[in-house]
Design an enzyme around this catalytic site. Structure first.
Site, mmCIF file in Angstrom:
data_model
loop_
_atom_site.group_PDB
_atom_site.id
_atom_site.type_symbol
_atom_site.label_atom_id
_atom_site.label_comp_id
_atom_site.label_asym_id
_atom_site.label_seq_id
_atom_site.Cartn_x
_atom_site.Cartn_y
_atom_site.Cartn_z
ATOM 1 N N ASP A 150 0.846 -1.202 0.000
ATOM 2 C CA ASP A 150 0.000 0.000 0.000
ATOM 3 C C ASP A 150 0.878 1.247 0.000
ATOM 4 O O ASP A 150 1.876 1.313 0.700
ATOM 5 C CB ASP A 150 -0.855 -0.041 1.274
ATOM 6 C CG ASP A 150 -1.910 1.047 1.323
ATOM 7 O OD1 ASP A 150 -2.257 1.474 2.445
ATOM 8 O OD2 ASP A 150 -2.369 1.486 0.248
ATOM 9 N N HIS A 174 -7.347 9.965 4.542
ATOM 10 C CA HIS A 174 -6.909 8.922 5.470
ATOM 11 C C HIS A 174 -7.168 9.326 6.912
ATOM 12 O O HIS A 174 -7.300 10.503 7.218
ATOM 13 C CB HIS A 174 -5.413 8.661 5.281
ATOM 14 C CG HIS A 174 -5.093 8.003 3.987
ATOM 15 N ND1 HIS A 174 -4.178 8.511 3.093
ATOM 16 C CD2 HIS A 174 -5.582 6.888 3.417
ATOM 17 C CE1 HIS A 174 -4.104 7.718 2.041
ATOM 18 N NE2 HIS A 174 -4.946 6.719 2.210
ATOM 19 N N HIS A 233 -9.541 4.838 -1.412
ATOM 20 C CA HIS A 233 -8.679 5.039 -0.244
ATOM 21 C C HIS A 233 -9.434 5.858 0.801
ATOM 22 O O HIS A 233 -10.448 6.476 0.505
ATOM 23 C CB HIS A 233 -7.382 5.769 -0.653
ATOM 24 C CG HIS A 233 -6.380 4.858 -1.291
ATOM 25 N ND1 HIS A 233 -5.207 4.501 -0.697
ATOM 26 C CD2 HIS A 233 -6.407 4.216 -2.487
ATOM 27 C CE1 HIS A 233 -4.543 3.681 -1.494
ATOM 28 N NE2 HIS A 233 -5.237 3.486 -2.590
ATOM 29 N N ASN A 242 -9.943 0.261 0.740
ATOM 30 C CA ASN A 242 -8.836 0.303 1.704
ATOM 31 C C ASN A 242 -9.314 0.680 3.110
ATOM 32 O O ASN A 242 -9.948 1.721 3.291
ATOM 33 C CB ASN A 242 -7.785 1.320 1.252
ATOM 34 C CG ASN A 242 -6.912 0.787 0.137
ATOM 35 O OD1 ASN A 242 -7.293 -0.141 -0.570
ATOM 36 N ND2 ASN A 242 -5.738 1.363 -0.019
HETATM 37 O O1 LIG Z 1 -6.598 4.310 2.296
HETATM 38 C C1 LIG Z 1 -6.256 3.665 3.292
HETATM 39 C C2 LIG Z 1 -7.221 3.419 4.449
HETATM 40 O O2 LIG Z 1 -7.563 4.623 5.022
HETATM 41 P P1 LIG Z 1 -8.410 4.706 6.379
HETATM 42 O O3 LIG Z 1 -8.548 3.338 6.964
HETATM 43 O O4 LIG Z 1 -7.611 5.621 7.264
HETATM 44 O O5 LIG Z 1 -9.746 5.285 5.998
HETATM 45 N N1 LIG Z 1 -4.989 3.137 3.355
HETATM 46 O O6 LIG Z 1 -4.194 3.246 2.269
HETATM 47 C C3 LIG Z 1 -4.493 2.499 4.579
HETATM 48 C C4 LIG Z 1 -3.287 3.265 5.155
HETATM 49 C C5 LIG Z 1 -3.573 4.724 5.349
HETATM 50 C C6 LIG Z 1 -3.432 5.189 6.815
HETATM 51 O O7 LIG Z 1 -4.524 4.820 7.598
HETATM 52 ZN ZN LIG Z 2 -4.619 4.988 1.207
#
Ligand SMILES: O=C(COP(=O)(O)O)N(O)CCCCO
Ligand SMILES: [Zn+2]
Ligand code: NA
Length: 311
Positions: free
Chosen positions: A88, A184, A214, A257
């Protein structure tokens, strides 16, 4: 079995559902994700950030990559659900190559803070190398605000669907993460939660490849409350509600994600258990509630996204 992320996402794209991509830094979270996937008969995409690679390798990210591949394969070989391992937010060439060399199913090249042409150039280079090794590639267009592990991204810059079309055609990237209004972490929206469905639909129509959302954690109020009841301070935490995730999947999102939701559920369970069991110090016991809540947040997400029963 251990599979290419592309296999999981092409099926999700074909049948119009979302697959949770769940971040790990240690064995416990991997355990819980596999248990949730088996319980719900759902494919799972395990993902690690560059920081997680460094953490697992005690400072040596190449060692960490190797450890994660061995850990994930050990579990994947024992279960009937498809399991993929994804890097990621790969930003450094060395981390991306280390993941490819170690045997990751797929890698993200996140060059989204660069201007469009530069992002395209860097992504094209990574696609060439990854595809030569049989590894699929995710890239990002536009920018999410919020902390991206090691770098604080600028303001929200939403994806331009016309750029997305050119980007995918020129780079051959397998999946695309369009910035559509999320960010995020646990503090995603100042006002009401909303994302740009129209942009998702246009990017899907123009690119016809699996899309990635994301910053997709919901920041589940139930677990925020438990954590705060037991000493956490998450004031103002706000995420993406399930209904918005479901609409995003209808518009073409296939990889979702999720990191923050696992973190909040785990720490809520940990705080609650430790407060209620002052005498306990057996590590096989004091994660009991943390495990329960983390599995719950994952299985609920599989139901919301529609990956339940799709393994
Ligand atoms: O897009 C995401 C998930 O984001 P989130 O779980 O914070 O909404 N990620 O790429 C996971 C890592 C980012 C830091 O948390
Ligand atoms: Zn992300
Ligand atoms: Na980015």
């Amino acid at each position: 079995p251990y599979v290419d992320t592309k296999v999981i996402l092409e099926n999700a794209d074909k049948h119009g559902y979302g697959v949770p991509a769940l971040n790990i830094n240690n064995l416990e979270f991997l355990h819980y994700i596999i248990e949730a996937g088996v319980k719900k008969n759902s494919p799972v995409i395990i993902e690690t950030s560059q920081g997680a690679m460094k953490y697992a390798g005690n400072g040596d990210f190449r060692k960490g990559a190797e450890i994660f591949v061995k850990m994930v394969k050990a579990f994947a070989d024992e279960v009937d659900i498809p399991v993929a391992l994804h890097l990621d937010h790969g930003k450094s060439f060395e981390h991306i190559v280390a993941a490819i060399k170690a045997g990751y199913s797929s890698v993200m090249i996140d060059a989204s803070e660069h201007p469009f042409e530069e992002n395209m150039k860097i992504t094209k280079e990574i696609v060439k190398i990854a595809h030569a090794a049989g590894v699929s590639v995710e890239a990002e267009l536009g920018q999410l605000a919020g902390i991206e592990d090691e770098a604080v991204a600028a303001e929200n810059v939403l994806v331009d669907p016309d750029e997305a079309k050119k980007f995918v055609e020129e780079t051959g990237v397998d999946f695309l993460a369009p910035a559509v209004g999320t960010s995020h972490g646990a503090f995603k929206f100042k006002g009401a939660a909303k994302i740009d469905y129209d942009r998702i639909k246009k990017v899907k129509e123009y690119t016809k490849i699996p899309l990635v959302l994301h910053g997709a954690s919901s920041v589940v109020p139930e677990f925020v409350e438990i954590a705060e009841k037991h000493g956490a301070d998450f004031g103002g935490a706000k995420g993406v509600p399930s209904e918005i995730l479901q609409e995003a999947v209808k518009c073409g999102i296939n990889k979702v994600n999720t990191d923050t939701d696992l973190r909040i559920a785990f720490v809520a369970g940990l705080r609650e258990f430790l407060n209620a069991n002052p005498k306990e110090f057996d590590p096989r016991k004091y994660f009991k509630l943390a495990r329960e809540y983390t599995i719950k947040v994952i299985t609920d997400r599989m139901d919301v996204l529609g990956s339940t029963g799709k393994a």
